[in-house]
Enzyme design. Sequence first.
Site, PDB file in Angstrom:
ATOM      1  N   ASN A 199     -31.817  10.237   7.508  1.00 62.00           N
ATOM      2  CA  ASN A 199     -30.660  10.894   8.122  1.00 62.00           C
ATOM      3  C   ASN A 199     -29.378  10.199   7.676  1.00 62.00           C
ATOM      4  O   ASN A 199     -29.169  10.106   6.462  1.00 62.00           O
ATOM      5  CB  ASN A 199     -30.823  11.149   9.635  1.00 62.00           C
ATOM      6  CG  ASN A 199     -31.173   9.984  10.509  1.00 62.00           C
ATOM      7  OD1 ASN A 199     -32.291   9.509  10.488  1.00 62.00           O
ATOM      8  ND2 ASN A 199     -30.244   9.517  11.318  1.00 62.00           N
ATOM      9  N   ASP A 200     -28.525   9.764   8.561  1.00 58.13           N
ATOM     10  CA  ASP A 200     -27.154   9.343   8.209  1.00 58.13           C
ATOM     11  C   ASP A 200     -27.009   8.433   6.976  1.00 58.13           C
ATOM     12  O   ASP A 200     -27.766   7.480   6.830  1.00 58.13           O
ATOM     13  CB  ASP A 200     -26.542   8.515   9.349  1.00 58.13           C
ATOM     14  CG  ASP A 200     -26.812   9.066  10.705  1.00 58.13           C
ATOM     15  OD1 ASP A 200     -27.345  10.169  10.816  1.00 58.13           O
ATOM     16  OD2 ASP A 200     -26.499   8.359  11.678  1.00 58.13           O
ATOM     17  N   GLU A 207     -20.695   9.957  17.872  1.00 64.84           N
ATOM     18  CA  GLU A 207     -21.487   9.116  16.976  1.00 64.84           C
ATOM     19  C   GLU A 207     -20.740   8.834  15.671  1.00 64.84           C
ATOM     20  O   GLU A 207     -19.816   9.544  15.292  1.00 64.84           O
ATOM     21  CB  GLU A 207     -22.819   9.803  16.660  1.00 64.84           C
ATOM     22  CG  GLU A 207     -23.711   9.979  17.888  1.00 64.84           C
ATOM     23  CD  GLU A 207     -25.113  10.457  17.534  1.00 64.84           C
ATOM     24  OE1 GLU A 207     -26.066   9.921  18.095  1.00 64.84           O
ATOM     25  OE2 GLU A 207     -25.256  11.371  16.703  1.00 64.84           O
ATOM     26  N   GLN A 213     -30.307   5.982   6.898  1.00 72.07           N
ATOM     27  CA  GLN A 213     -31.295   5.911   7.962  1.00 72.07           C
ATOM     28  C   GLN A 213     -32.601   6.445   7.401  1.00 72.07           C
ATOM     29  O   GLN A 213     -32.625   7.543   6.816  1.00 72.07           O
ATOM     30  CB  GLN A 213     -30.836   6.752   9.159  1.00 72.07           C
ATOM     31  CG  GLN A 213     -29.668   6.155   9.900  1.00 72.07           C
ATOM     32  CD  GLN A 213     -30.101   4.962  10.742  1.00 72.07           C
ATOM     33  OE1 GLN A 213     -30.643   5.111  11.823  1.00 72.07           O
ATOM     34  NE2 GLN A 213     -29.855   3.762  10.240  1.00 72.07           N
ATOM     35  N   ARG A 228     -23.234   2.152  19.696  1.00 69.64           N
ATOM     36  CA  ARG A 228     -23.777   2.141  18.331  1.00 69.64           C
ATOM     37  C   ARG A 228     -22.813   2.604  17.235  1.00 69.64           C
ATOM     38  O   ARG A 228     -21.748   3.103  17.479  1.00 69.64           O
ATOM     39  CB  ARG A 228     -25.034   2.992  18.274  1.00 69.64           C
ATOM     40  CG  ARG A 228     -24.852   4.466  18.593  1.00 69.64           C
ATOM     41  CD  ARG A 228     -26.203   5.191  18.446  1.00 69.64           C
ATOM     42  NE  ARG A 228     -26.116   6.590  18.793  1.00 69.64           N
ATOM     43  CZ  ARG A 228     -26.311   7.068  20.023  1.00 69.64           C
ATOM     44  NH1 ARG A 228     -26.592   6.243  21.025  1.00 69.64           N
ATOM     45  NH2 ARG A 228     -26.205   8.364  20.260  1.00 69.64           N
ATOM     46  N   ASP A 229     -23.312   2.443  16.010  1.00 65.75           N
ATOM     47  CA  ASP A 229     -22.728   2.952  14.770  1.00 65.75           C
ATOM     48  C   ASP A 229     -21.431   2.236  14.372  1.00 65.75           C
ATOM     49  O   ASP A 229     -20.368   2.862  14.205  1.00 65.75           O
ATOM     50  CB  ASP A 229     -22.499   4.472  14.864  1.00 65.75           C
ATOM     51  CG  ASP A 229     -23.771   5.242  15.234  1.00 65.75           C
ATOM     52  OD1 ASP A 229     -24.856   4.671  15.067  1.00 65.75           O
ATOM     53  OD2 ASP A 229     -23.671   6.395  15.692  1.00 65.75           O
ATOM     54  N   SER A 276     -27.552   3.249  12.573  1.00 69.00           N
ATOM     55  CA  SER A 276     -26.464   3.373  11.599  1.00 69.00           C
ATOM     56  C   SER A 276     -25.427   2.263  11.665  1.00 69.00           C
ATOM     57  O   SER A 276     -25.191   1.670  12.724  1.00 69.00           O
ATOM     58  CB  SER A 276     -25.762   4.721  11.787  1.00 69.00           C
ATOM     59  OG  SER A 276     -26.575   5.718  11.239  1.00 69.00           O
TER      60      SER A 276
HETATM   61  C1  FRU Z   1     -26.557  10.008  14.133  1.00 70.49           C
HETATM   62  C2  FRU Z   1     -27.458   8.995  14.836  1.00 70.49           C
HETATM   63  C3  FRU Z   1     -26.712   7.707  15.093  1.00 70.49           C
HETATM   64  C4  FRU Z   1     -27.802   6.682  15.111  1.00 70.49           C
HETATM   65  C5  FRU Z   1     -28.778   7.218  14.102  1.00 70.49           C
HETATM   66  C6  FRU Z   1     -30.210   6.950  14.409  1.00 70.49           C
HETATM   67  O1  FRU Z   1     -27.219  10.993  13.432  1.00 70.49           O
HETATM   68  O2  FRU Z   1     -27.945   9.554  16.030  1.00 70.49           O
HETATM   69  O3  FRU Z   1     -25.898   7.697  16.226  1.00 70.49           O
HETATM   70  O4  FRU Z   1     -27.333   5.407  14.791  1.00 70.49           O
HETATM   71  O5  FRU Z   1     -28.565   8.613  14.023  1.00 70.49           O
HETATM   72  O6  FRU Z   1     -31.040   7.303  13.347  1.00 70.49           O
END
Ligand code: FRU
Length: 470
Positions: free
Chosen positions: A19-20, A201, A36, A141-142, A82
């Site tokens: 993902n991200d 996020e 991710q 987070r992030d 992330s």
């Molecule tokens: C965004 C998210 C982030 C998190 C990550 C987990 O897509 O939900 O907030 O850090 O993905 O995989």
Amino acid sequence: MENRTRYAFHVTGQTGWINDPNGFSWYGDKIHLFFQHNPYKNTWGPMHWGHVTGTDFVKWTYEKIALSPDRPRYDSIFGAFSGSAIEFQGKYYLVYTGCNLRRQTQCIAVSDNGVDFTKYDGNPVLDKKDLPKKSSIANFRDPKVWEKGGKVYMLVSAKNKYGGRSRLLLYHTNNMTEWSYGGVVFSNQKAKTAALGHMMECPDIFTLGGTDVLIISPQKVKGHKNRDASVYVTGKLNYGTGGFECAEKNVREIDNGTDFYAPQTMQTPDGRRVMAAWMATWNRVPINALLGCGYAGALTFPRELTLSDGRLFQNPVREIERYYTERYEEKITLLGGTRYIEELSGKVQNITIEFLPTGGKTGISVFDDGKGNGLKIYYENRTVTLDRSKVIRDFYPSPSATTAVCDTPSDAKKIKLRLLMDKYSCEVFVCDGYSAMTTTVAPLDAQIKTYIFSDEEVFVTVARDRIEVK
Ligand code: FRU
């Protein structure tokens, strides 16, 4: 097997789920792009950081996995969430969220070669004690880090304990390990608009032409294409108070397509601001997983960002042009109806069509089988519509997952649609990046043709560059 190959120039995992984008940055004469990653399954699972490096945003080399969920104290349950990366005093740091049960903390890992990362013994560097009163450690987070005046700043999101809203917080440091709280940057608490959702996020912030641009991916928004959207606001970050002073209240969606989330940016040595995003969205299985390609999810092709009159413009990074192999151009007068253009057949190419708007519909169908089943992108009445309903098999039955709409400049004399196609995806750039729409598709082998169509007589210039990445 029909159509189960790799993209030609989009990043995916070697196996498994992604993902991200994370840690998008420049270090040691290379672009580093992390993501991710669950290498073991085509579904989300304990998060690792996958890692690719390159020099031109098109060709990438897989490096070994940079971070794994291996610290019971802070990241072994849900993993390394992330975050971002920065070079500081000669070393390369990854700054990420360690995620365990109901506890998200900010952690660092350091490297001096750009491929081997050591988690800091003193992790986490930001914990419950560092949060302002109303914020919850369960959703913290992030982190996005950047340097200014010798200091490193961090923007990180924290959900409020009650009420379902969140705030972006500022921290700063002189040494990467000890961080001080610098205030609330932005809050969606009182937002009159539904555009800022619940948890904001993956924040990012950068300056373009003297204006600060704040990027946020809020969950559960209203009035956007997807349940979760990616938006931006322009203004000025006050480093003294930590507050982001907005120049305008407008919260605009970055990309109006069906597959775009959690963008992150970096700056190139020549000063360009470049953005990549996850080319999928939550609550829908990524198309390559449905197709059984052996991997799930991809990142968008990186885009150069510019700001004009407070609006973010996005265009594919210019390096893609080095991979153009064969140009075709034609000026066509279409007397209404549909025209097949053989030279525009293909699945890995850059197509541009330009025309003067008429009172009706004018557009293009790519990934088409010749029987009207294609990805249609058309202009009508100041908007551009994308309809992928005929090129996703029966994967996404909901109409909200199949069509998307974006704006054109109100004073546009000419409409220009640019399509960057790569086997399972099409990134559409409208009027030189004024709007963008990203979508993924699942064409059959026969869906390889291109048509243009119009309700009325129209003069269209079409151009196509094939893209070959060896
Ligand atoms: C965004 C998210 C982030 C998190 C990550 C987990 O897509 O939900 O907030 O850090 O993905 O995989």
